[in-house]
Design a protein around this motif. Structure first.
Motif, PDB file in Angstrom:
ATOM      1  N   GLU A  50       0.688  -0.990  -0.268  1.00  0.00           N
ATOM      2  CA  GLU A  50       0.134   0.342   0.637  1.00  0.00           C
ATOM      3  C   GLU A  50       0.980   1.287  -0.115  1.00  0.00           C
ATOM      4  O   GLU A  50       0.761   2.117  -0.964  1.00  0.00           O
ATOM      5  N   GLU A  51       2.151   0.706   0.332  1.00  0.00           N
ATOM      6  CA  GLU A  51       3.248   2.548   0.248  1.00  0.00           C
ATOM      7  C   GLU A  51       3.911   2.390  -0.930  1.00  0.00           C
ATOM      8  O   GLU A  51       4.978   3.293  -1.163  1.00  0.00           O
ATOM      9  N   MET A  52       3.817   1.477  -1.741  1.00  0.00           N
ATOM     10  CA  MET A  52       4.804   1.597  -3.256  1.00  0.00           C
ATOM     11  C   MET A  52       3.926   2.361  -3.535  1.00  0.00           C
ATOM     12  O   MET A  52       3.175   2.407  -4.402  1.00  0.00           O
ATOM     13  N   SER A  53       5.307   3.373  -4.402  1.00  0.00           N
ATOM     14  CA  SER A  53       4.980   4.113  -5.503  1.00  0.00           C
ATOM     15  C   SER A  53       4.891   3.679  -6.741  1.00  0.00           C
ATOM     16  O   SER A  53       5.389   3.144  -6.831  1.00  0.00           O
ATOM     17  N   ASP A  54       4.236   4.364  -7.891  1.00  0.00           N
ATOM     18  CA  ASP A  54       4.602   4.485  -9.273  1.00  0.00           C
ATOM     19  C   ASP A  54       5.083   4.406  -9.153  1.00  0.00           C
ATOM     20  O   ASP A  54       6.384   3.354 -10.133  1.00  0.00           O
ATOM     21  N   GLU A  55       6.539   5.074  -8.526  1.00  0.00           N
ATOM     22  CA  GLU A  55       7.920   5.407  -9.184  1.00  0.00           C
ATOM     23  C   GLU A  55       9.040   3.945  -8.721  1.00  0.00           C
ATOM     24  O   GLU A  55       9.707   2.916  -9.458  1.00  0.00           O
ATOM     25  N   ARG A  95       7.157   1.155  -8.828  1.00  0.00           N
ATOM     26  CA  ARG A  95       6.921  -0.077  -9.148  1.00  0.00           C
ATOM     27  C   ARG A  95       7.051  -0.126 -10.215  1.00  0.00           C
ATOM     28  O   ARG A  95       8.075  -0.446 -11.233  1.00  0.00           O
ATOM     29  N   ASP A  96       7.592   1.116 -11.367  1.00  0.00           N
ATOM     30  CA  ASP A  96       8.365   1.313 -12.635  1.00  0.00           C
ATOM     31  C   ASP A  96       9.499   1.131 -12.901  1.00  0.00           C
ATOM     32  O   ASP A  96      10.078   0.792 -14.001  1.00  0.00           O
ATOM     33  N   ASP A 104      11.145  -1.677 -15.283  1.00  0.00           N
ATOM     34  CA  ASP A 104      12.001  -1.084 -15.939  1.00  0.00           C
ATOM     35  C   ASP A 104      12.724  -1.068 -15.790  1.00  0.00           C
ATOM     36  O   ASP A 104      13.941  -1.693 -17.408  1.00  0.00           O
ATOM     37  N   ALA A 151       6.325  -6.023  -6.522  1.00  0.00           N
ATOM     38  CA  ALA A 151       6.639  -4.944  -7.226  1.00  0.00           C
ATOM     39  C   ALA A 151       8.042  -5.814  -8.111  1.00  0.00           C
ATOM     40  O   ALA A 151       8.744  -6.822  -9.155  1.00  0.00           O
ATOM     41  N   THR A 190       7.559  -8.591 -11.124  1.00  0.00           N
ATOM     42  CA  THR A 190       8.452  -8.983 -12.813  1.00  0.00           C
ATOM     43  C   THR A 190       9.659  -9.525 -12.538  1.00  0.00           C
ATOM     44  O   THR A 190       9.752  -9.839 -13.512  1.00  0.00           O
TER      45      THR A 190
END
Length: 170
Positions: free
Chosen positions: A5-10, A12-13, A17, A60, A64
Protein backbone atom coordinates in the motif's frame (compact mmCIF):
# COMPACT_ATOMS: atom_id res chain seq x y z
CA UNK A 1 11.32 -2.99 -0.03
CA UNK A 2 8.00 -1.38 0.81
CA UNK A 3 4.56 -2.49 1.97
CA UNK A 4 2.27 -2.86 -1.05
CA UNK A 5 0.00 0.00 0.00
CA UNK A 6 3.02 2.30 0.30
CA UNK A 7 4.71 1.29 -2.93
CA UNK A 8 4.77 4.30 -5.21
CA UNK A 9 4.19 4.18 -8.92
CA UNK A 10 7.81 5.25 -9.32
CA UNK A 11 9.07 2.26 -7.31
CA UNK A 12 6.83 -0.11 -9.27
CA UNK A 13 7.89 1.40 -12.58
CA UNK A 14 11.56 1.16 -11.64
CA UNK A 15 11.21 -2.62 -11.25
CA UNK A 16 9.24 -2.88 -14.50
CA UNK A 17 11.79 -0.72 -16.35
CA UNK A 18 14.81 -2.68 -15.15
CA UNK A 19 13.53 -6.23 -14.84
CA UNK A 20 11.00 -6.45 -17.67
CA UNK A 21 11.76 -3.69 -20.15
CA UNK A 22 15.52 -4.12 -19.74
CA UNK A 23 15.35 -7.82 -20.57
CA UNK A 24 12.74 -7.28 -23.29
CA UNK A 25 14.82 -4.57 -24.99
CA UNK A 26 18.01 -6.63 -24.75
CA UNK A 27 16.31 -9.66 -26.31
CA UNK A 28 14.88 -7.53 -29.10
CA UNK A 29 18.34 -6.07 -29.73
CA UNK A 30 20.22 -9.40 -29.88
CA UNK A 31 17.74 -11.79 -31.50
CA UNK A 32 18.07 -10.29 -35.01
CA UNK A 33 21.85 -10.82 -34.83
CA UNK A 34 21.38 -14.35 -33.54
CA UNK A 35 19.00 -15.10 -36.41
CA UNK A 36 21.54 -13.67 -38.86
CA UNK A 37 24.32 -15.87 -37.50
CA UNK A 38 22.15 -18.99 -37.36
CA UNK A 39 21.41 -19.21 -33.64
CA UNK A 40 22.49 -18.36 -30.15
CA UNK A 41 21.69 -18.59 -26.48
CA UNK A 42 19.93 -16.18 -24.13
CA UNK A 43 20.09 -16.57 -20.37
CA UNK A 44 17.60 -14.43 -18.48
CA UNK A 45 18.24 -13.59 -14.83
CA UNK A 46 14.98 -14.27 -13.03
CA UNK A 47 14.64 -15.14 -9.35
CA UNK A 48 13.03 -17.64 -7.03
CA UNK A 49 11.13 -14.58 -5.79
CA UNK A 50 7.80 -14.23 -7.53
CA UNK A 51 7.53 -17.57 -9.30
CA UNK A 52 8.38 -19.84 -6.34
CA UNK A 53 8.54 -17.78 -3.12
CA UNK A 54 7.97 -14.21 -1.94
CA UNK A 55 8.55 -12.01 1.07
CA UNK A 56 6.52 -9.07 2.29
CA UNK A 57 7.55 -5.81 0.68
CA UNK A 58 8.67 -7.37 -2.60
CA UNK A 59 5.49 -7.09 -4.67
CA UNK A 60 6.98 -5.13 -7.58
CA UNK A 61 10.18 -7.19 -7.65
CA UNK A 62 8.29 -10.49 -7.38
CA UNK A 63 5.84 -9.49 -10.13
CA UNK A 64 8.59 -8.56 -12.56
CA UNK A 65 10.79 -11.58 -11.88
CA UNK A 66 7.82 -13.93 -12.35
CA UNK A 67 7.10 -12.22 -15.67
CA UNK A 68 10.58 -13.16 -16.84
CA UNK A 69 9.75 -16.85 -16.47
CA UNK A 70 6.84 -16.38 -18.88
CA UNK A 71 9.02 -14.43 -21.30
CA UNK A 72 11.66 -17.18 -21.16
CA UNK A 73 9.15 -19.87 -22.07
CA UNK A 74 7.52 -17.85 -24.84
CA UNK A 75 10.82 -16.92 -26.49
CA UNK A 76 12.10 -20.50 -26.12
CA UNK A 77 9.10 -21.85 -28.04
CA UNK A 78 9.15 -19.06 -30.62
CA UNK A 79 12.83 -19.41 -31.52
CA UNK A 80 13.66 -23.09 -30.87
CA UNK A 81 13.34 -24.06 -34.53
CA UNK A 82 15.63 -21.16 -35.43
CA UNK A 83 18.38 -22.42 -33.14
CA UNK A 84 18.05 -19.83 -30.40
CA UNK A 85 17.87 -21.29 -26.91
CA UNK A 86 16.35 -19.25 -24.08
CA UNK A 87 16.68 -20.27 -20.44
CA UNK A 88 16.44 -18.49 -17.13
CA UNK A 89 18.24 -18.72 -13.85
CA UNK A 90 16.19 -18.43 -10.70
CA UNK A 91 18.57 -17.14 -8.09
CA UNK A 92 17.94 -17.23 -4.39
CA UNK A 93 20.20 -15.04 -2.29
CA UNK A 94 23.74 -14.23 -3.38
CA UNK A 95 26.10 -11.88 -1.59
CA UNK A 96 25.52 -8.95 -3.95
CA UNK A 97 25.24 -5.18 -3.41
CA UNK A 98 21.45 -5.51 -3.77
CA UNK A 99 21.27 -8.07 -0.95
CA UNK A 100 23.54 -5.94 1.21
CA UNK A 101 21.26 -2.93 0.61
CA UNK A 102 18.21 -5.03 1.54
CA UNK A 103 20.01 -6.16 4.71
CA UNK A 104 20.56 -2.52 5.67
CA UNK A 105 16.87 -1.76 5.00
CA UNK A 106 15.81 -4.81 7.04
CA UNK A 107 18.15 -4.24 9.98
CA UNK A 108 19.94 -0.87 9.89
CA UNK A 109 21.61 -1.49 13.27
CA UNK A 110 23.12 -4.83 12.26
CA UNK A 111 22.78 -5.63 8.54
CA UNK A 112 25.20 -8.56 8.84
CA UNK A 113 22.74 -10.30 11.15
CA UNK A 114 20.06 -9.98 8.47
CA UNK A 115 22.38 -11.74 6.02
CA UNK A 116 23.17 -14.43 8.58
CA UNK A 117 19.43 -14.89 9.19
CA UNK A 118 19.03 -15.62 5.47
CA UNK A 119 21.92 -18.09 5.53
CA UNK A 120 20.37 -20.01 8.44
CA UNK A 121 17.35 -20.78 6.24
CA UNK A 122 19.50 -22.11 3.40
CA UNK A 123 20.30 -25.83 3.68
CA UNK A 124 23.86 -25.07 2.51
CA UNK A 125 24.03 -22.42 5.32
CA UNK A 126 25.41 -19.67 3.09
CA UNK A 127 24.50 -17.26 0.32
CA UNK A 128 25.74 -17.88 -3.20
CA UNK A 129 28.98 -16.37 -4.35
CA UNK A 130 28.28 -14.31 -7.50
CA UNK A 131 30.95 -16.37 -9.29
CA UNK A 132 28.86 -19.51 -8.76
CA UNK A 133 25.94 -17.79 -10.47
CA UNK A 134 28.22 -16.75 -13.33
CA UNK A 135 29.25 -20.37 -13.79
CA UNK A 136 25.60 -21.33 -14.27
CA UNK A 137 25.19 -18.60 -16.87
CA UNK A 138 28.34 -19.76 -18.66
CA UNK A 139 27.02 -23.34 -18.74
CA UNK A 140 23.57 -22.32 -20.01
CA UNK A 141 25.18 -20.23 -22.74
CA UNK A 142 27.56 -23.01 -23.77
CA UNK A 143 27.27 -25.84 -26.27
CA UNK A 144 27.17 -28.27 -23.32
CA UNK A 145 23.61 -27.02 -22.69
CA UNK A 146 22.63 -27.42 -26.35
CA UNK A 147 19.43 -29.37 -25.59
CA UNK A 148 18.15 -27.01 -22.89
CA UNK A 149 15.61 -24.36 -23.79
CA UNK A 150 12.73 -22.90 -21.83
CA UNK A 151 14.29 -24.19 -18.62
CA UNK A 152 14.10 -22.58 -15.22
CA UNK A 153 17.25 -23.44 -13.30
CA UNK A 154 17.01 -22.74 -9.57
CA UNK A 155 20.31 -21.79 -7.93
CA UNK A 156 19.52 -21.16 -4.28
CA UNK A 157 21.57 -23.53 -2.11
CA UNK A 158 18.38 -25.51 -1.54
CA UNK A 159 16.51 -22.67 0.18
CA UNK A 160 13.23 -23.39 -1.63
CA UNK A 161 13.35 -27.12 -0.75
CA UNK A 162 12.37 -27.37 2.94
CA UNK A 163 8.69 -27.45 3.71
CA UNK A 164 9.43 -26.07 7.16
CA UNK A 165 12.46 -25.16 9.23
CA UNK A 166 11.01 -26.68 12.41
CA UNK A 167 10.02 -30.23 11.37
CA UNK A 168 12.05 -33.24 10.25
CA UNK A 169 14.91 -35.31 11.63
CA UNK A 170 17.80 -32.87 11.25
Amino acid sequence: LAPFEEMSDEMRDFHIDVNIKGVWNTCQAVIPYMLEQGGGSIVIASSVTGDIVADAGEAAYAMTKAALVGLTKCLAVEYADRHIRVNCSQLGYARTPMVEKMAIESNPENPESAIQDIAVGVPMKRLADPLEVGELFAFLGSDEASYLTGSQIVIDGGSTLPETMSMGTN
